[in-house]
Every structure is written in C-alpha cells, then in structure tokens.
Design a protein around this motif. Structure first.
Motif, PDB file in Angstrom:
ATOM      1  N   LYS A 355      26.777  30.831 -15.228  1.00 38.89           N
ATOM      2  CA  LYS A 355      26.757  32.287 -15.086  1.00 38.89           C
ATOM      3  C   LYS A 355      26.542  32.734 -13.639  1.00 38.89           C
ATOM      4  CE  LYS A 355      25.174  33.139 -19.815  1.00 38.89           C
ATOM      5  NZ  LYS A 355      24.032  33.559 -20.668  1.00 38.89           N
ATOM      6  N   GLN A 356      26.079  31.808 -12.778  1.00 39.47           N
ATOM      7  CA  GLN A 356      25.853  32.165 -11.374  1.00 39.47           C
ATOM      8  C   GLN A 356      27.088  31.928 -10.493  1.00 39.47           C
ATOM      9  OE1 GLN A 356      21.823  31.325  -9.624  1.00 39.47           O
ATOM     10  NE2 GLN A 356      21.521  30.213 -11.531  1.00 39.47           N
ATOM     11  N   ILE A 357      28.185  31.481 -11.090  1.00 37.01           N
ATOM     12  CA  ILE A 357      29.423  31.288 -10.321  1.00 37.01           C
ATOM     13  C   ILE A 357      30.144  32.623 -10.221  1.00 37.01           C
ATOM     14  CG2 ILE A 357      31.631  30.092 -10.221  1.00 37.01           C
ATOM     15  CD1 ILE A 357      30.411  27.855 -11.887  1.00 37.01           C
ATOM     16  N   VAL A 429      39.602  21.209 -19.604  1.00 39.06           N
ATOM     17  CA  VAL A 429      38.273  20.668 -19.892  1.00 39.06           C
ATOM     18  C   VAL A 429      37.688  20.098 -18.603  1.00 39.06           C
ATOM     19  CG1 VAL A 429      36.928  19.034 -21.258  1.00 39.06           C
ATOM     20  CG2 VAL A 429      38.943  20.133 -22.264  1.00 39.06           C
ATOM     21  N   LEU A 430      36.536  20.621 -18.199  1.00 37.03           N
ATOM     22  CA  LEU A 430      35.883  20.190 -16.972  1.00 37.03           C
ATOM     23  C   LEU A 430      34.426  19.832 -17.220  1.00 37.03           C
ATOM     24  CD1 LEU A 430      37.079  22.875 -14.354  1.00 37.03           C
ATOM     25  CD2 LEU A 430      37.976  20.562 -14.661  1.00 37.03           C
ATOM     26  N   HIS A 431      33.916  18.909 -16.430  1.00 35.09           N
ATOM     27  CA  HIS A 431      32.484  18.639 -16.398  1.00 35.09           C
ATOM     28  C   HIS A 431      31.815  19.755 -15.602  1.00 35.09           C
ATOM     29  CE1 HIS A 431      28.684  16.658 -15.299  1.00 35.09           C
ATOM     30  NE2 HIS A 431      28.912  15.830 -16.310  1.00 35.09           N
ATOM     31  N   LEU A 432      30.551  20.003 -15.848  1.00 36.73           N
ATOM     32  CA  LEU A 432      29.813  21.023 -15.105  1.00 36.73           C
ATOM     33  C   LEU A 432      29.907  20.778 -13.601  1.00 36.73           C
ATOM     34  CD1 LEU A 432      27.842  23.431 -14.982  1.00 36.73           C
ATOM     35  CD2 LEU A 432      25.969  21.781 -15.241  1.00 36.73           C
ATOM     36  N   ALA A 433      29.788  19.517 -13.181  1.00 37.19           N
ATOM     37  CA  ALA A 433      29.854  19.192 -11.755  1.00 37.19           C
ATOM     38  C   ALA A 433      31.220  19.546 -11.171  1.00 37.19           C
ATOM     39  CB  ALA A 433      29.566  17.707 -11.541  1.00 37.19           C
ATOM     40  N   GLU A 434      32.276  19.320 -11.941  1.00 36.03           N
ATOM     41  CA  GLU A 434      33.626  19.642 -11.463  1.00 36.03           C
ATOM     42  C   GLU A 434      33.795  21.150 -11.283  1.00 36.03           C
ATOM     43  OE1 GLU A 434      36.652  16.408 -13.202  1.00 36.03           O
ATOM     44  OE2 GLU A 434      35.515  17.437 -14.767  1.00 36.03           O
ATOM     45  N   LEU A 435      33.267  21.915 -12.232  1.00 33.46           N
ATOM     46  CA  LEU A 435      33.374  23.370 -12.138  1.00 33.46           C
ATOM     47  C   LEU A 435      32.599  23.888 -10.926  1.00 33.46           C
ATOM     48  CD1 LEU A 435      34.355  26.001 -13.598  1.00 33.46           C
ATOM     49  CD2 LEU A 435      32.085  26.073 -14.663  1.00 33.46           C
ATOM     50  N   LEU A 436      31.374  23.392 -10.740  1.00 37.09           N
ATOM     51  CA  LEU A 436      30.548  23.841  -9.621  1.00 37.09           C
ATOM     52  C   LEU A 436      31.180  23.458  -8.278  1.00 37.09           C
ATOM     53  CD1 LEU A 436      26.969  22.979 -10.959  1.00 37.09           C
ATOM     54  CD2 LEU A 436      28.012  25.249 -10.773  1.00 37.09           C
ATOM     55  N   GLU A 437      31.655  22.222  -8.164  1.00 43.43           N
ATOM     56  CA  GLU A 437      32.241  21.774  -6.905  1.00 43.43           C
ATOM     57  C   GLU A 437      33.517  22.552  -6.601  1.00 43.43           C
ATOM     58  OE1 GLU A 437      32.668  19.523  -3.344  1.00 43.43           O
ATOM     59  OE2 GLU A 437      30.994  20.168  -4.610  1.00 43.43           O
ATOM     60  N   ARG A 438      34.287  22.909  -7.613  1.00 40.47           N
ATOM     61  CA  ARG A 438      35.482  23.723  -7.406  1.00 40.47           C
ATOM     62  C   ARG A 438      35.099  25.077  -6.820  1.00 40.47           C
ATOM     63  NH1 ARG A 438      39.822  24.462 -12.239  1.00 40.47           N
ATOM     64  NH2 ARG A 438      39.919  22.189 -11.893  1.00 40.47           N
ATOM     65  N   ALA A 439      34.009  25.645  -7.305  1.00 37.32           N
ATOM     66  CA  ALA A 439      33.544  26.939  -6.790  1.00 37.32           C
ATOM     67  C   ALA A 439      33.016  26.803  -5.365  1.00 37.32           C
ATOM     68  CB  ALA A 439      32.472  27.505  -7.714  1.00 37.32           C
ATOM     69  N   TYR A 440      32.286  25.714  -5.099  1.00 34.02           N
ATOM     70  CA  TYR A 440      31.782  25.499  -3.729  1.00 34.02           C
ATOM     71  C   TYR A 440      32.944  25.399  -2.754  1.00 34.02           C
ATOM     72  CZ  TYR A 440      26.903  24.647  -5.141  1.00 34.02           C
ATOM     73  OH  TYR A 440      25.615  24.762  -5.609  1.00 34.02           O
ATOM     74  N   LYS A 441      33.962  24.612  -3.122  1.00 37.72           N
ATOM     75  CA  LYS A 441      35.105  24.412  -2.213  1.00 37.72           C
ATOM     76  C   LYS A 441      35.893  25.715  -2.004  1.00 37.72           C
ATOM     77  CE  LYS A 441      35.864  19.478  -2.928  1.00 37.72           C
ATOM     78  NZ  LYS A 441      36.758  18.417  -3.491  1.00 37.72           N
ATOM     79  N   ALA A 442      35.925  26.554  -3.054  1.00 31.13           N
ATOM     80  CA  ALA A 442      36.632  27.819  -2.943  1.00 31.13           C
ATOM     81  C   ALA A 442      35.969  28.749  -1.927  1.00 31.13           C
ATOM     82  CB  ALA A 442      36.686  28.523  -4.303  1.00 31.13           C
ATOM     83  N   GLY A 443      34.706  28.509  -1.637  1.00 32.56           N
ATOM     84  CA  GLY A 443      33.984  29.350  -0.686  1.00 32.56           C
ATOM     85  C   GLY A 443      33.956  28.796   0.710  1.00 32.56           C
ATOM     86  N   GLU A 444      34.620  27.659   0.934  1.00 26.95           N
ATOM     87  CA  GLU A 444      34.600  27.031   2.256  1.00 26.95           C
ATOM     88  C   GLU A 444      35.778  27.507   3.121  1.00 26.95           C
ATOM     89  OE1 GLU A 444      32.315  22.874   1.042  1.00 26.95           O
ATOM     90  OE2 GLU A 444      34.490  22.875   1.345  1.00 26.95           O
TER      91      GLU A 444
END
Length: 444
Positions: A355-357, A429-444
């Motif tokens: 929910k914080q993404i 279908v994604l793992h939580l880590a995959e979803l979070l890392e995708r969001a981190y990379k989108a902000g770089e």
C-alpha cells in the motif's frame, strides 16, 4: 478401517498412547488438544470438496489418535488415503480456538507411514534423500532444467510431441513448470553485500533450493530491497535446504539433519537476523525448536535460531521501511501463502508494504488465505484435488480484476501462474520483492 488394539491389556490402566513412536515427535498433550468442536470444518479445502468427515481436520485428528493408540494400523489404506489428501495448509490452526498444532500432528502421523510402493520409495530416496540433501546435486538439476528451457532442447522436444505419448501425463506436468529466471549459468552472489546508506541491521539470507534454481531473479531483488532498506546482507556458507518438504512428507530424520546444518551455518555469520523470502522455508525454519526439542546438543541453539528468523516483509517493517519513489500504475492483489498466514501468522506486513507503493491500487481477494493447491508437491501427487482448489483461487483472482498478483512463495507462484494461463487470465504473478524492486527502479 482395519483395527489393531495393542493396548487392551488386562490389568493395565495406561495412557492409550504410551509407547507410541508418534510421541517421539509430538507430546501427548498436543495429541489431546482437539476438543472436536468443528469450527475448523468450514476452513478446510478438502472437506469443502468432499464433504467427508474423515477429510476434515477433526476427522483426521481422530484417525491420528487411532494410529497413536494402535487402534488403527499404519498400513490401513483408508488412513493413508485421508492423510495423503490433506493439503497441510494449516488453515484449521488459524480457525481453532484451542490452539491445536495440526501441522505437527499431521507430520508426526505421516512419519509412521511407509511409502505406498517400491516406486514411491525410490522417488523419495532420489529426491528427498539425495537431491535435497546435497546442494551440488540441486545445483546440477537446476542447471539441467535451465539448459533444457533456454538451450533449445525444450523447443526440439515440443516439435517432436514426444511428451504427448510418454506415460505419466508428462505433457500436462511440464505445463506447470515456470520459466527459470536468469541465464543458463547463475550469477554468483557476493558473500557480503553492504547496505546502501547507514547500516540498520546485519542479516543472513537463506537463498533456498528450488527458490535459488528457478527464481534467482527474485533472490537478487530481495537482496536489493534489503540493502535499500539499510540491511547488510550476508550469505551463509554451507547453508542447506530448509527441510520443509521432508517434514511435510514425514521424513523427520532428514529434516532434523538439515535443521542442524542450517543452525551451524547461520550461527557462524554472527548476523542479527536470518531472512527468508519463501514462506514455506520460513515456516519450516521457525519450527526448528520443535523439530529439535529432544536433541540435547541443539535444543537451546534451535530456540535462539528461531528467535532471529524473519520473513522479508517482517524485517522491512521492523527496521523501518523506506517506500519507493517510483510510481507503478497497477491494480494489485495479494495471495496469503498458507505457511505465511497460518504457519507464521503474517498477515498485515505484506499489505502494509504494498500500500506504500505510489500509484498502486490495492484490492483484497476473496478467500486470499485459502490454499492455491500447490502445497509442496501436492499438485503433482494429488492433481485432481489440487486443480479443484486452484479453480477456486483463479475464480477469486478474476473477480479482483487485478493486473498483478503478489505471491511470496515459489510453490504459490508456480501454481497460480499455471492456473491463470489455463484460465486465460493475463494477470502477472510477482513476489513481493519483485514488486518493490520494480517500484524502486521506476524512481531512479
């Protein structure tokens, strides 16, 4: 059922379970905890499917008590049928007001049952007794699978339609296989990976066996997410399979051996926490104290080990999560893996992180905490029931209209991905880590 009453001895008023080998694994108190109230019935997938009392948690506990007392023989085919049909999802534990440790009871009972046939015995010996006990063998098997998928062999086999004519429905089973992440050869992780910024915690990471061979990218994303959140990541030398599959199938001695190996390997890192990104592995590792309670050399060490085990979602919340800056415009739902929700009692943390993404619309799935039908190797050995349970899950996913399903366990990811493909759904279908890392990379 055939009955063998070994305790009907004149003049003795002993516990009916005295001397039972089941009590080498669980206590008599645990065996007696169930009061047969029936509150678990509506939470049991197999009871929902068959409507049979013997396929409910309450009915199975009745049979397990009969096995422990000697009133039911270990070679009784009905006993095996009903115990084998159990998913081991442990939803009944969450529903139970008496705190019945159903998972431990089931594993203790399965430990008393011999394999059905010479073929099953041979398969267990090769897989549980050899492959999962030797990391080099698992690495070789993983390399072979990646070579098959990425080296042109799979395309050639499909062109010949060889799998369609071989026995064992190999064509159907191959459909369940995911595409192994990464290249044919795995990129080696550094033994010590520094935190990005100030170090909040030093964590040792379980890469896993199946997880590391098929979902190497997920492990890489897990490490990246940990370091972004101030964790120095250590790779324990000589770490082993967690032993979950061994415990679930009743191979207790091999499970204990693997537990000892991991305790030694992780202790040597001196880490503050031991991190797991596969819910089945995390649940197994958090059970080491129970598994080794009678081992004088490891009982106390196991308790200290368990106190340090954390799921990825737990540690991120615990150290202070740094939300991604990248925006993901997606409708996301979450699948509660059985051994996350019912085994580890982890429910809020993954949802809080998702929910914080920025940009994510989170939607709850109906019966998100119901099993998907994977259950270790259940979808292979009990395909008919597994597919029925999977059908309920894919129908619930369709109702969410989600773009992404988050599933933090490799078995769930494999099973749900297969179910969505068969159902014609496009959700990723994604793992939580995959979803979070995708969001981190989108902000770089």
């Amino acid at each position: 059922m055939k009955t063998v009453n070994k305790n009907a001895i004149a003049g003795e008023s002993l516990s009916p379970y005295k001397g039972s080998p089941i009590l080498d694994i669980i206590t008599e108190k645990q065996l007696r905890t169930c009061v047969h109230c029936g509150l678990c019935l509506s939470f049991c997938p197999t009871y929902k499917a068959t409507g049979l009392e013997m396929d409910s948690p309450r009915g199975r506990i009745y049979q397990i008590r009969g096995l422990a007392s000697g009133e039911i023989s270990a070679d009784d085919p009905d006993l095996r049928k009903h115990l084998d049909l159990c998913l081991g999802c442990r939803a009944c534990e969450t529903a139970c007001p008496s705190g019945v440790p159903y998972g431990s009871l089931l594993e203790a009972a399965r430990a008393q049952l011999e394999p059905n046939s010479k073929t099953e015995r041979a398969i267990r010996k090769v897989t549980l007794g050899f492959l999962f006990m030797r990391p080099w063998a698992m690495h070789s098997a993983g390399f072979g699978l990646r070579l098959y998928q990425k080296g042109g062999v799979q395309k050639a086999v499909h062109a010949t339609k060889l799998l369609n004519v071989l026995p064992g429905k190999l064509d159907e089973k191959e459909k369940m296989l995911p595409d192994a992440q990464g290249g044919i050869r795995k990129q080696k992780f550094d033994e010590i990976i520094p935190a990005k910024g100030a170090t909040k915690a030093r964590v040792a990471f379980l890469t896993g066996c199946i997880q590391d061979e098929l979902f190497r990218g997920t492990n890489a994303d897990t490490i990246n997410v940990l370091t972004r959140n101030g964790c120095q990541v250590l790779m324990p030398k000589n770490q082993a399979c967690c032993g979950a599959l061994h415990s679930h199938t009743g191979d207790i001695e091999h499970a204990r051996e693997l537990a000892r190996r991991n305790i030694m390997a992780f202790e040597q890192t001196g880490a503050d926490f031991y991190i797991v990104n596969a819910s089945g592995c995390g649940s197994a590792m958090k059970d080491y104290a129970h598994l080794l309670h009678s081992d004088a050399a490891y009982a106390e060490r196991a308790k200290k080990f368990v106190a340090k085990v954390r799921d990825l979602s737990e540690i991120l919340v615990e150290v202070g999560f740094v939300p991604p800056k990248g925006r993901l415009k997606a409708r996301v739902t979450y699948q509660d893996a059985c051994h996350m929700r019912h085994g580890q009692k982890i429910f809020e943390q993954p949802r809080k992180l998702i929910k914080q993404i920025p940009g994510v619309e989170f939607v709850e799935m109906k019966e998100s905490d119901w099993c998907c039908g994977s259950a270790g190797i259940y979808n292979v050995v009990q395909p008919e029931m597994a597919n029925e349970v999977l059908g309920w899950k894919t129908a619930n996913i369709r109702q969410t209209n989600a773009d992404i399903v988050v599933a933090s366990n490799p078995g769930c990811a494999i099973q749900i991905s297969y179910g969505l493909r068969e159902d014609g759904q496009k959700a990723e279908v994604l793992h939580l880590a995959e979803l979070l890392e995708r969001a981190y990379k989108a902000g770089e």
